[in-house]
Design an enzyme around this catalytic site. Sequence first.
Site, PDB file in Angstrom:
ATOM      1  CG  ASN A 148      55.238  30.804  33.425  1.00  0.00           C
ATOM      2  OD1 ASN A 148      55.403  29.596  33.521  1.00  0.00           O
ATOM      3  ND2 ASN A 148      55.005  31.568  34.474  1.00  0.00           N
ATOM      4  CE  LYS A 171      49.500  17.916  28.896  1.00  0.00           C
ATOM      5  NZ  LYS A 171      49.976  19.240  28.421  1.00  0.00           N
ATOM      6  CD  GLU A 246      56.175  25.776  43.924  1.00  0.00           C
ATOM      7  OE1 GLU A 246      55.763  26.914  44.255  1.00  0.00           O
ATOM      8  OE2 GLU A 246      56.902  25.090  44.648  1.00  0.00           O
ATOM      9  CB  CYS A 280      53.747  32.313  39.588  1.00  0.00           C
ATOM     10  SG  CYS A 280      53.202  31.167  38.352  1.00  0.00           S
ATOM     11  CD  GLU A 380      48.961  34.752  38.979  1.00  0.00           C
ATOM     12  OE1 GLU A 380      50.188  34.682  38.951  1.00  0.00           O
ATOM     13  OE2 GLU A 380      48.233  33.780  38.739  1.00  0.00           O
TER      14      GLU A 380
HETATM   15  C1  SIN Z   1      57.059  31.124  37.960  1.00  0.00           C
HETATM   16  O1  SIN Z   1      56.689  32.220  37.643  1.00  0.00           O
HETATM   17  O2  SIN Z   1      56.268  30.185  38.032  1.00  0.00           O
HETATM   18  C2  SIN Z   1      58.500  30.827  38.269  1.00  0.00           C
HETATM   19  C3  SIN Z   1      59.335  32.007  38.391  1.00  0.00           C
HETATM   20  C4  SIN Z   1      60.723  31.734  38.916  1.00  0.00           C
HETATM   21  O3  SIN Z   1      61.177  30.601  39.024  1.00  0.00           O
HETATM   22  O4  SIN Z   1      61.376  32.717  39.238  1.00  0.00           O
END
Ligand code: SIN
Length: 476
Positions: A148, A171, A246, A280, A380
């Site tokens: 993403n 990776k 994360e 995310c 999600e």
């Molecule tokens: C993510 O959605 O994993 C990162 C989003 C961000 O850095 O703002």
Amino acid sequence: MQDRNLIGSEWISGSGEEIDVTNPATNEKIASVPNGGAAEARRAVTAATEALPEWRSRTAFDRGKILRRIANLMLERQEPLAELMTREQGKPLAEARGEIAYAASFIDWAAEEGKRLDGELLPASAENKRILVMRQPVGVTACITPWNFPSAMIARKLGPALACGCTMVVKPAEQTPLSAIALAEIALEAGLPPGVMNVVTGDAAAIGEELFSNPAVRKVSFTGSTEVGKILIKQSAQNVTRLSLELGGHAPFLVFDDADVKAAVAGAMASKYRNMGQTCVCPNRFYVQQGIYDEFVAGLTAAVEALRIGSGLEEGIEVGPLIDDPAIEKVERHVSDALEKGGKLRTGGKRAKVEGMADRFYMPTIVEDFTPDMTMACEETFGPVSPLRRFRHEDEAVEWANDSPYGLASYFYTRDASRLMRVAERLEYGIVGANDGTPSTAQAPFGGVKQSGIGREGGRYVMHEYTEIKYVSWGL
Ligand code: SIN
């Protein structure tokens, strides 16, 4: 440009097996990259191990100069890098340009922050002793990154790792390897010694297994789903490999009666619909106080309906395709589940047909009256869908907001300063956007609580992820 794997100073093809990289907007094949596995990962770890002693012995000033050159080259090449990203990932060009600048900011920040890695001299409990505390690079590290944000999620890990004196095996996601390879080319051009950054594309499971079973790898940083994060936690037990994770989120977005509604709508749009809702940190649940609900939903609907859908390469487009077919099918499942369970479709709710393009565009959508039993209320969606629900009072909103196994990002809008502090303290999330829909920035500690992850990226906080603390008990 390169489309091979970078191992040490060599661009290699591996076994000869390839993976196609396709433009999600058109299904057109744009490149193919090596389908690497355990053997390639092992070679990359060896290259990173060989490069480590020289790199870690350099001064932070020296490492910082090279990192700054990488950041500057990224900004000089913002346009071609952004175009490459849009082709492989689909996000609109304006967002891709923004991501290149965002990625460069992590490397630039780390270049400086590396110079501030200090230690301490502590008083001991005996007169003839002192305690010296030092921070040293973790060693060989690896990162596994998502599709993403093909550039920023690498830069956020690579910059600090290198600034601390570590070497890294990257990776990238199968769908978006080209941005990672382009970054590696820039790094070599900027003078990064061979082996300090390596890129291995291909089979995530095989590469991941090698990274965790190889004792030379001292740390892995991963951005991706909670599901995969849990697998990595188990794999990390083999060699007690350090982890930064994360993981997934399910962000609540609260709008109180005393909010500036225009600002709340603008914040919601920036947060929810960037990258077609594939972040995310984007809101998955909107809770809007009853006194202001109608005004907020009218403003949001008007803004959503004005979004331009199409190929991200076309200037002015704000909504591109979703990354692949499973992604759009998941959005469809979430929306139909919500409508079956009593949700009301305010706008969108179906695929958008874009002339000459693949069938992978989804109309920006608003569903009203979502309830906790709906799939989108707990999983999600990773798509351009906003579920809305009315709330009566602050306690109810905070309770609903915290009712989630995730704890990455949260948002709320209010003009009451006391409420701002109170709600910010009560939200069980690592990131709180208080009157701010886009809180991410290089100097802040990005990361989640609960099942959203372990560790922080950004600012001075990330430097702890790539350094070990050692103390020397010094007899005088
Ligand atoms: C993510 O959605 O994993 C990162 C989003 C961000 O850095 O703002």
